[in-house]
Design a protein around this motif. Structure first.
Motif, mmCIF file in Angstrom:
data_model
loop_
_atom_site.group_PDB
_atom_site.id
_atom_site.type_symbol
_atom_site.label_atom_id
_atom_site.label_comp_id
_atom_site.label_asym_id
_atom_site.label_seq_id
_atom_site.Cartn_x
_atom_site.Cartn_y
_atom_site.Cartn_z
ATOM 1 N N VAL A 137 -63.640 1.136 41.175
ATOM 2 C CA VAL A 137 -62.475 0.594 41.906
ATOM 3 C C VAL A 137 -62.324 -0.898 41.593
ATOM 4 N N GLU A 138 -63.407 -1.605 41.644
ATOM 5 C CA GLU A 138 -63.397 -3.059 41.377
ATOM 6 C C GLU A 138 -62.787 -3.340 40.001
ATOM 7 N N ARG A 139 -63.167 -2.514 39.047
ATOM 8 C CA ARG A 139 -62.730 -2.753 37.668
ATOM 9 C C ARG A 139 -61.263 -2.356 37.453
ATOM 10 N N HIS A 140 -60.806 -1.347 38.158
ATOM 11 C CA HIS A 140 -59.484 -0.789 37.849
ATOM 12 C C HIS A 140 -58.392 -1.161 38.838
ATOM 13 N N GLN A 141 -58.735 -1.750 39.968
ATOM 14 C CA GLN A 141 -57.656 -2.094 40.894
ATOM 15 C C GLN A 141 -56.853 -3.255 40.320
ATOM 16 N N ARG A 142 -55.574 -3.236 40.655
ATOM 17 C CA ARG A 142 -54.674 -4.265 40.136
ATOM 18 C C ARG A 142 -54.170 -5.101 41.307
ATOM 19 N N LEU A 143 -54.614 -6.324 41.350
ATOM 20 C CA LEU A 143 -54.178 -7.215 42.432
ATOM 21 C C LEU A 143 -52.679 -7.481 42.281
ATOM 22 N N GLN A 144 -52.008 -7.551 43.397
ATOM 23 C CA GLN A 144 -50.566 -7.832 43.368
ATOM 24 C C GLN A 144 -50.345 -9.305 43.660
ATOM 25 N N LYS A 145 -49.490 -9.939 42.846
ATOM 26 C CA LYS A 145 -49.218 -11.376 43.019
ATOM 27 C C LYS A 145 -48.577 -11.664 44.364
ATOM 28 N N PHE A 146 -47.592 -10.860 44.680
ATOM 29 C CA PHE A 146 -46.828 -11.125 45.900
ATOM 30 C C PHE A 146 -47.201 -10.110 46.957
ATOM 31 N N ASN A 147 -47.254 -10.589 48.151
ATOM 32 C CA ASN A 147 -47.685 -9.718 49.247
ATOM 33 C C ASN A 147 -46.687 -9.825 50.394
ATOM 34 N N SER A 148 -45.385 -9.932 49.992
ATOM 35 C CA SER A 148 -44.376 -10.209 51.024
ATOM 36 C C SER A 148 -44.320 -9.108 52.075
ATOM 37 N N GLN A 149 -44.662 -7.897 51.668
ATOM 38 C CA GLN A 149 -44.523 -6.797 52.623
ATOM 39 C C GLN A 149 -45.786 -6.581 53.461
ATOM 40 N N ALA A 150 -46.868 -7.219 53.013
ATOM 41 C CA ALA A 150 -48.141 -7.109 53.760
ATOM 42 C C ALA A 150 -48.430 -5.668 54.164
ATOM 43 N N LYS A 151 -48.375 -4.809 53.151
ATOM 44 C CA LYS A 151 -48.488 -3.364 53.400
ATOM 45 C C LYS A 151 -49.722 -2.973 54.221
ATOM 46 N N ARG A 152 -50.820 -3.669 53.955
ATOM 47 C CA ARG A 152 -52.069 -3.223 54.589
ATOM 48 C C ARG A 152 -52.138 -3.633 56.054
ATOM 49 N N GLU A 153 -51.216 -4.542 56.445
ATOM 50 C CA GLU A 153 -51.249 -4.967 57.846
ATOM 51 C C GLU A 153 -50.442 -4.038 58.755
ATOM 52 N N ARG A 154 -49.652 -3.165 58.153
ATOM 53 C CA ARG A 154 -48.776 -2.334 58.989
ATOM 54 C C ARG A 154 -49.567 -1.451 59.933
#
Lengths: 174, 174
Positions: A157-174
């Motif tokens: 997971v560490e190697r293949h996850q792709r960080l997103q530059k923008f987090n305007s929607q803050a998906k994980r906080e929903r």
């Protein structure tokens, strides 16, 4: 009775996506590699999960898939129905009406008792699947699986996850 | 997830055989007629029920099928497993082992948690089917179904059951 093989792939992918950081994504190709599956085969099931709003698909070069809601709010029932469809396993063909004696439709208003009994069992099945949260599957894996497989999954997971530059929607906080 | 159509036919036939007198039999052709099914299609499922010792097949000109034990001791689970086989609906393909990191078999001794959760749900399904006795299905039909369908079924059974000359085994008393 048989569930399609896609169910296993879909649950494993969702569990893996529960492990990515923040709103990062993972590509379908990476998940196909993780489970030794053909990317085109897996794409079909990732699309089913996306249509069912269990995953969301992020376009672009750093795109991929991520959970559309927290793993605490995703159950195995959600995933099974997304992949297999919502129809019950027992599909009553109303063969009770096909015999030599023709009665009019009013004689068959009440559902067939055999169908009713089969649907009761299906409700028990679905209730058990609805109790199994994706977050519990992941927590049990971290706690109970062989430490070597846990470590290998984390590295993957560490190697293949792709960080997103923008987090305007803050998906994980929903 | 889908059960084969044979399950519906098999349950209806078993329920009809619960209505024959004493150790009488009914031919496969009569049951096929009762439910508008092809005799050769139905034969496959009657054979499955016979192999599973839910029915017994009596040879000879007055032969046919009858229940191998009282309807109180036959459940929908017995019938579903006879027709669909005993394998669980979810068949773990161990895709967790197919990824790029090769760990030796000792890392996978514990069953996959996803498989375990799916099997828990299947146990709930089977438990519900095991609670549904054929005798209850028949009693509910006699009590709740439209009286015209009950009457038509009784006339059909009366007309098509084949009384047996000899009752040396006293099958219905077991």
């Amino acid at each position: 009775m048989k569930l399609g093989e896609g169910v296993e792939a879909a649950i494993h992918c969702a569990a893996m996506l529960a492990g990515v950081d923040g709103n990062s994504t993972m590509s379908g190709a990476a998940m196909a590699e993780a489970f030794g599956l053909s990317p085109s085969y897996l794409l079909k099931h990732l699309n089913q999960l996306t249509t069912a709003r269990i995953l969301e698909s992020v376009p672009g070069p750093a795109g991929g898939y991520r959970l559309a809601r927290p793993a605490e709010r995703i159950t195995l029932l959600n995933i099974v129905l997304a992949v297999e469809g919502r129809e019950p396993a027992f599909r009553c063909g109303e063969i009770r009406q096909r015999g030599p004696v023709k009665l009019d439709a009013s004689a068959y208003v009440k559902p067939c008792g055999i169908n009713a009994a089969m649907l009761r069992a299906e409700r028990a099945y679905r209730a058990a699947l609805a109790e199994a949260k994706l977050s519990d599957i992941v927590a049990d894996f971290m706690k109970d699986a062989d430490p070597r497989t846990v470590a290998a999954s984390c590295v993957f997971v560490e190697r293949h996850q792709r960080l997103q530059k923008f987090n305007s929607q803050a998906k994980r906080e929903r």
